[in-house]
Every structure is written in structure tokens, then in C-alpha cells.
Scaffold this active site. Structure first.
Site, short mmCIF file in Angstrom:
data_model
loop_
_atom_site.label_atom_id
_atom_site.label_comp_id
_atom_site.label_asym_id
_atom_site.label_seq_id
_atom_site.Cartn_x
_atom_site.Cartn_y
_atom_site.Cartn_z
N GLU A 39 -0.15 4.13 -2.88
CA GLU A 39 0.53 2.85 -2.70
C GLU A 39 1.83 3.07 -3.74
O GLU A 39 1.74 2.63 -4.91
CB GLU A 39 -0.37 1.61 -3.05
CG GLU A 39 0.29 0.42 -2.49
CD GLU A 39 1.02 -0.45 -3.47
OE1 GLU A 39 2.00 -0.41 -3.30
OE2 GLU A 39 0.43 -1.26 -4.18
N CYS A 57 6.54 -3.82 -5.87
CA CYS A 57 6.87 -2.77 -4.60
C CYS A 57 7.47 -3.30 -3.64
O CYS A 57 7.77 -2.60 -2.60
CB CYS A 57 5.73 -1.81 -4.55
SG CYS A 57 4.14 -2.91 -4.14
C1 UN1 Z 1 3.02 -4.28 -5.91
O1 UN1 Z 1 4.04 -4.54 -6.29
O2 UN1 Z 1 2.33 -2.95 -6.29
O3 UN1 Z 1 2.72 -8.56 -1.80
C2 UN1 Z 1 2.06 -5.20 -5.16
C3 UN1 Z 1 3.08 -8.63 -2.74
C4 UN1 Z 1 1.84 -8.91 -3.72
C5 UN1 Z 1 1.57 -7.36 -4.18
C6 UN1 Z 1 2.62 -6.32 -4.77
N1 UN1 Z 1 0.96 -9.48 -3.24
O4 UN1 Z 1 4.20 -8.74 -3.32
#
Ligand code: UN1
Length: 523
Positions: free
Chosen positions: A272, A306
């Protein structure tokens, strides 16, 4: 409200850590017990005010090996426990997390710098995934197929993989572990965790919580923890054949390295990685919804998710007007201490991240971008109180062009690039023209337009939304992305399959031995 009301003094910090069971000088390694780790001691500095929270002793290769040996010893017993019974333990972990939600959420805020609402939200995400995993423990279904041979039955079943290595990033220091660990655990795996070097304290707090439950049931070792340097513990983990699956969250560079090393031993990876998420705003978009979604997407977690929104594509007809709305909204963003309930944008994780943001903006300028707002360091909050530690910045809006190289990179900071497009085809072309493929969205009231965006010739991302933003996904869906985002899927839907091995079974209950494909092979 300013700093005096929102910050915690050292005594309050000590009390919070003590409530969570963390010592001022804390070991970062836990397997059979809290180990006397063999690495150096690092001071954990809060990005909220530059103060030291505690010192953590890091683990080295031997500590990692001890954790793996321990997990290996526990695994057969855990694997033998029926999945719904494993789910019962995860239910108890969910309940413990409910009790600890406020304290753990506050520690996430202090250590990672997220505003308190998001710190608590992150713990809520853990609770939600625990509930999901409990239900899942009764639904690890396999399919049955019709055999082409008479008197034969075919089906597939799912077995535990074994030991899973879980490498997590600073920005979701606990939730992403839970997506992996709680689901892997109901699948019958043991999970060895290497958290980010920037957020060891939250990992210690979580380990203490889950250990209480595992201890009650004689299952210590299902979850183990090794805080250590990436180049020491992380590398060892990637090379370790005892771990059939490595699940890693982080930058594309880190993921590429993980894929190479784990791939060389033909292990599995679940990656990820970076996102470079975009929103397309059509001329018929509801501006009220779109501006709010853009604001949360770009500024939430100070631009360090992310899923953070990094690129906005505005239809030429509304671009000027929309840019005005955004400028107005950005001018109202309250930068401040993460524990102050009025703050919308807390600090970046460290001063290195601040310098990277500045360098990124400088590059954007050289490449023809125009910084319309923000980008500077912030030393006083919206009420005039001093902000300490040097990690605060003003979220930036930059007029850009999609061909600028800097727009293709994931700058992990609150910098939003604004670009224009002619028509939907142009928008989709620009949108897909980046190496990453995590999350995407379109704002429109036209069904034909949104369906086109969702079609195979539309967004190329793992997540595609209509009239909501790119970040803040619910746990029920599969989470992850395509291209350099790494292709992995975690959390909901059928992501659990990554943590199990599939076995295809054919049973012959006839008195003959027919071969498939009609092959005759008789003496
Ligand atoms: C991340 O930034 O690694 O959808 C995960 C989202 C959160 C998860 C982010 N539920 O922004």
C-alpha cells in the site's frame, strides 16, 4: 483558544503514558515479554511542541529473531483454534480499544501530530475493523465448482498462511496495523509488527492492549512487536523466509525495495504505497460539497495521508470562480496545536518534512507553478499563541500544469495543485497521467459523466468516488491502488484472502478414475 489551553505539560504527558502502561524509558520490543532490546535508545519528540515524550530502546536482529521464534511456537496452537473462536478474542480486543479510545487517540495526536478528532478517528477505525474481523471469522468462505467428471466434487478452501510481517508508516501508526493484524489473526496467522521509526509509542500502547487479551486466553505471541531501524529490522524481515507474506505501507521507493527482496525469495507482498490523488470538478458540480471535500482531502492529517488530495482539475468554465472559493476557504484554515479542538491543520511529522515541502514548492515555482496561497512556516497559531517545535506550515494552493514533473510526485505535505481542463476526456487523460493510482473522485450532477468516470475508460485508480473526496475511506471496502501504489488491497471486502492460502480440492467419490480433458491413459 491558544496553546495554554490545549497543550499538555510534562506531568500530564507522563500521566497519559502511565495510563497506557508506557514507561519514560520504554523497551520497543515485545515477544514473550517486554524484551531488554539490544539497540540504541531514541528520544521521541512530539511534533506538536518539540518536547520529548519518552525514550524508546530499539530492537536489533536478535530481538527480531526472538519475536519470530515466539510467534512460530504459538502459531500451531492459534491455527488449531476454530476461526469463530479466534474471532472471540478479536471481539475482546475491540472492546479494550473502545475503553482506551480517548487515551490512545491522544497519544496518536501527540506522537504523529494529527488533530485530536483524527487521532480518535484512527482508533475508531481500529474498533470498526475489529468488529468487521469478528463477523469475518464466520465467513471465510470458499467456492464449490462443478467438476467435468462424473462422481467428482471440486471446491476450494482457505488455510492460514503462517507468520505475516507487517510494516507500517507514521501517518496511520495504529489503524493500518489493525487492518492487517486483526484480519490476519482471524485467518489464523501470527503477525510480527515493525512500526515506523517515528511512532514507536503508539505501537507500544497497542501491543500492551492486545497482550492483555492474548494473555487471558493463553495466546501471547499471536501479535509481536519489534521497533527498530528499517535498515536493520526491516531488511531482515524482508529477507526472512519464515514470513510468507510481507504487508508494507509507505513510499513507492520503500515498496519497490520490499517487492524486489521478497520477490527474490518468491514470497508474497501486500503493498500500500504512494498516492497522487485527484478530484475532477465538472461545471455542474455542487460547489458547497466540492469545496468541503477538497478542503478535508488536501488539509486533513496536514496532507500526510496516502489518500490526501494533491491534484484538483477544474472545468475551464468554473475554474476562476472555484479558485476564489478555494482561496477563501484556505484563508480560514486554523493552523494550530493538534489538541486544540479548533485546529484544522496540525504540524507535519518533523522538521525534515517541512524542508521537503519547501523544496517541493521551490521546484514547483521553477517549473512554472504559481503559489497562490500559503507554503510558509507558521510560528503562531490562529489566536496568536506561539507554536513550538518548528513543524507547522500554512497549507498551500498552487496553480499548476499537469506536465510539470513535480505534479507527478507525491509530496507528503498540504500542497494542492490546481489545474484546468476542457472536457471530460481531457480531465480523465490529465487525471490518469501520473505513476500512482490510489484514490480519485469526480464532482458532477450528471449521471452520464459520473458513470463514464467510473467506467474502464475512466479513472485508473483502486478507489473511485462520486461527490465525495479522495480520503476517509470506510473500512468495509477493499483499500488500495494500482500502478506504483502497489496493487495490494487491505481492510474490507475480500481482502482477507491475501492472508490465507487457497487450496483447490477434487474428490472422486465414483468407482472409476476418469482423467480431465478426456485423456485415456490405460495399460
Ligand atoms: C493511509 O494514509 O495510509 O481513507 C491510509 C483514508 C483512511 C486511511 C488512509 N481511512 O484516508
Amino acid at each position: 483558544m491558544g496553546l495554554l489551553d490545549s497543550s499538555m505539560d510534562q506531568t500530564q504527558v507522563r500521566r497519559l503514558l502511565a495510563r497506557l502502561g508506557i514507561a519514560p524509558e520504554q523497551s520497543g520490543v515485545c515477544h514473550e515479554e517486554w524484551a531488554d532490546a539490544g539497540g540504541d535508545e531514541v528520544e521521541i519528540i512530539s511534533p506538536a511542541d518539540g518536547q520529548m515524550l519518552a525514550a524508546v530502546r530499539l530492537g536489533v536482529e536478535e530481538d527480531y529473531d526472538d519475536a519470530v521464534y515466539f510467534a512460530q511456537r504459538v502459531w500451531p496452537k492459534w491455527r488449531d483454534l476454530p476461526a469463530p473462536k479466534r474471532g472471540e478474542l478479536i471481539r475482546e480486543i475491540g472492546n479494550e480499544l473502545r475503553t482506551a479510545k480517548d487515551d490512545l487517540g491522544m497519544l496518536v495526536s501527540l506522537e504523529a501530530g494529527k488533530i485530536l478528532a483524527e487521532g480518535r478517528g484512527e482508533v475508531q477505525e481500529m474498533i470498526d475493523i475489529a468488529d468487521f474481523a469478528v463477523g469475518l471469522s464466520r465467513q471465510l468462505y470458499g467456492l464449490t465448482m462443478h467438476s467435468e467428471r462424473p462422481g467428482h466434487r471440486m471446491y476450494e478452501q482457505w488455510h492460514p498462511l503462517g507468520l505475516v510481517g507487517c510494516i507500517t508508516a507514521f501517518n496511520f501508526p495504529v489503524a493500518v496495523w489493525s487492518w492487517n493484524a486483526l484480519i490476519a489473526a482471524v485467518c489464523g496467522d501470527c503477525v510480527v509488527w515493525k512500526p515506523s521509526e517515528k511512532t514507536p509509542l503508539t505501537s507500544v500502547a497497542v501491543q500492551l492492549i492486545v497482550d492483555r487479551v492474548l494473555e487471558r486466553h493463553g495466546f501471547r505471541g499471536v501479535f509481536t512487536l519489534v521497533n527498530g531501524r528499517g535498515r536493520v529490522v526491516g531488511e531482515r524481515m524482508l529477507q526472512d523466509r519464515r514470513l510468507p507474506l510481507i504487508s508494507a505501507t509507505g513510499s513507492c521507493g520503500m515498496g519497490r525495495r520490499a517487492a524486489e527482496i521478497v520477490g527474490a525469495r518468491l514470497g508474497k507482498t501486500l503493498l500500500e504505497l504512494g498516492g497522487n490523488n485527484g478530484i475532477v470538478v465538472m461545471e455542474d458540480a455542487d460547489p458547497r460539497l466540492a469545496v468541503r471535500a477538497i478542503l478535508f482531502g488536501a488539509v486533513g492529517t496536514a496532507g500526510q495521508r496516502c489518500t490526501t488530495l494533491r491534484r484538483v482539475f477544474l472545468h475551464r468554465a468554473i475554474a476562476a470562480e472555484f479558485t476564489e472559493y478555494l482561496l477563501k476557504a484556505w484563508a480560514q484554515i486554523r493552523v494550530g496545536h493538534p489538541l486544540d479542538p479548533k485546529t484544522l491543520c496540525g504540524p507535519l511529522i518533523d522538521t525534515h518534512a517541512v524542508r521537503k515541502m519547501e523544496a517541493g514548492l521551490a521546484e514547483a515555482r521553477t517549473q512554472g507553478g504559481e503559489v497562490l496561497f500559503g507554503g510558509e512556516r507558521v510560528e503562531r497559531d490562529y489566536a496568536g499563541a506561539p507554536l513550538l517545535g518548528g513543524c507547522y506550515v500554512r497549507p498551500a494552493l498552487v496553480r499548476a500544469h499537469h506536465s510539470m514533473p513535480v505534479v507527478r510526485e507525491e509530496l507528503f505535505a498540504p500542497v494542492l495543485y490546481l489545474m484546468e481542463f476542457e472536457d471530460l476526456d481531457d480531465a480523465i487523460r490529465q487525471h490518469n497521467d501520473v505513476p500512482q493510482g490510489l484514490s480519485s473522485a469526480i464532482f458532477t450532477s450528471d449521471l452520464r459523466v459520473s458513470e463514464r468516470f467510473l467506467s474502464y475508460s475512466g479513472s485508473d485508480c483502486g478507489i473511485a468516488n462520486v461527490n465525495i473526496g479522495t480520503s476517509g475511506a470506510e473500512i468495509g471496502g477493499a483499500f488500495g491502488g494500482e500502478k506504483e501504489t502497489g496493487g495490494g488491497r487491505e481492510s474490507g471486502s475480500d481482502s482477507w484472502k491475501a492472508y490465507m492460502r487457497r487450496q483447490t480440492v477434487t474428490i472422486n467419490w465414483s468407482r472409476e478414475l476418469p482423467l480431465a480433458q478426456g485423456i485415456a491413459f490405460d495399460l
